[in-house]
Write a protein that holds these residues in place. Sequence first.
Motif, PDB file in Angstrom:
ATOM      1  N   TYR A  93     -13.502 -63.367   5.805  1.00 36.60           N
ATOM      2  CA  TYR A  93     -12.200 -62.720   5.982  1.00 36.60           C
ATOM      3  C   TYR A  93     -11.940 -62.482   7.469  1.00 36.60           C
ATOM      4  N   GLU A  98     -18.135 -61.660   6.724  1.00 39.20           N
ATOM      5  CA  GLU A  98     -18.600 -62.300   5.496  1.00 39.20           C
ATOM      6  C   GLU A  98     -18.889 -61.225   4.460  1.00 39.20           C
ATOM      7  N   GLU A  99     -18.339 -61.422   3.268  1.00 37.81           N
ATOM      8  CA  GLU A  99     -18.519 -60.438   2.204  1.00 37.81           C
ATOM      9  C   GLU A  99     -18.497 -61.149   0.860  1.00 37.81           C
ATOM     10  N   ASP A 100     -19.533 -60.974   0.082  1.00 38.83           N
ATOM     11  CA  ASP A 100     -19.635 -61.584  -1.253  1.00 38.83           C
ATOM     12  C   ASP A 100     -19.429 -63.090  -1.200  1.00 38.83           C
ATOM     13  N   GLY A 101     -19.984 -63.718  -0.159  1.00 35.39           N
ATOM     14  CA  GLY A 101     -19.919 -65.169  -0.048  1.00 35.39           C
ATOM     15  C   GLY A 101     -18.597 -65.714   0.465  1.00 35.39           C
ATOM     16  N   LYS A 102     -17.673 -64.833   0.857  1.00 35.35           N
ATOM     17  CA  LYS A 102     -16.388 -65.263   1.388  1.00 35.35           C
ATOM     18  C   LYS A 102     -16.213 -64.730   2.811  1.00 35.35           C
ATOM     19  N   THR A 148     -10.573 -66.439   3.600  1.00 37.05           N
ATOM     20  CA  THR A 148      -9.895 -66.067   2.357  1.00 37.05           C
ATOM     21  C   THR A 148      -8.752 -65.118   2.681  1.00 37.05           C
ATOM     22  N   LYS A 191     -22.212 -60.218   9.216  1.00 38.30           N
ATOM     23  CA  LYS A 191     -22.886 -60.146   7.920  1.00 38.30           C
ATOM     24  C   LYS A 191     -23.348 -58.730   7.631  1.00 38.30           C
ATOM     25  N   TYR A 226     -21.619 -55.963   9.218  1.00 41.36           N
ATOM     26  CA  TYR A 226     -20.535 -55.114   9.711  1.00 41.36           C
ATOM     27  C   TYR A 226     -20.776 -54.638  11.153  1.00 41.36           C
TER      28      TYR A 226
END
Length: 250
Positions: free
Chosen positions: A86, A80-84, A117, A54, A56
Amino acid sequence: MKITGLNLDIVWKNKEKNFKVIENELHRQEADIFLLPEMFSTGFCMDASEVADKNYESLEFLQKMAKEKNAAFSGSAPVEEDGKFYNRMYFVHPDGNADFYDKRHLFSFSGEDKVYTPGKKRVIVNYKGFRILLQVCYDLRFPVFARNNDDYDMILYVANWPEKRVEAWEHLLKARAIENLCFVFGLNRIGTDGNNLFYQESSHCFFADGREISQKEGNLVKAELNLEELKDFRNHFQFLNDRDSFEIKL
């Protein structure tokens, strides 16, 4: 170009322990690029809300290592980035600047596509005269996505590819090198993960003619890549000139 990959027995869901193991294993090593497996900080885990970076954390670890070793570091981590979420492969340069590639082909067999995503672009990094395509695990099964359009010299694959399907991993790595007239370095993890899947040592580096050019030293896989040798090979065998054109729809 000297590349060293670490066959890491990833500690399940424990970033700090994995960071410590990596530091210890690479303490006395020198290379231009150090390569770590897919999800090197947690293992290939679908509990993304629990394990994903969350802040990095994995990137910051790679940046620290890159600066200390004056070398590039690459591997993937859940982010996790912008609620998604990867599955993100980083390529961190010695100065700390980072390129990244979000895994395009998510492994539906394990439900990765339900949690993470997919990425939307192919990423090629320029480093010390080499053009390097970044790829993660399941991407290996999709040759059109990795097709060489005379835009790269090497593919880096990082993976958690279980022993029960390792024949496919090893054959496809060699195939990608041959069909794309490039170097291919594929780094897999080792040991047993939290899902009780076993991973045997199966990391390799192949030249464009399919020859293995890596050597194993304990948990390390090392290869020295000669770009001029590759250029001479391509000039002699100009197979890429006859390739089909494909449109990749992202």
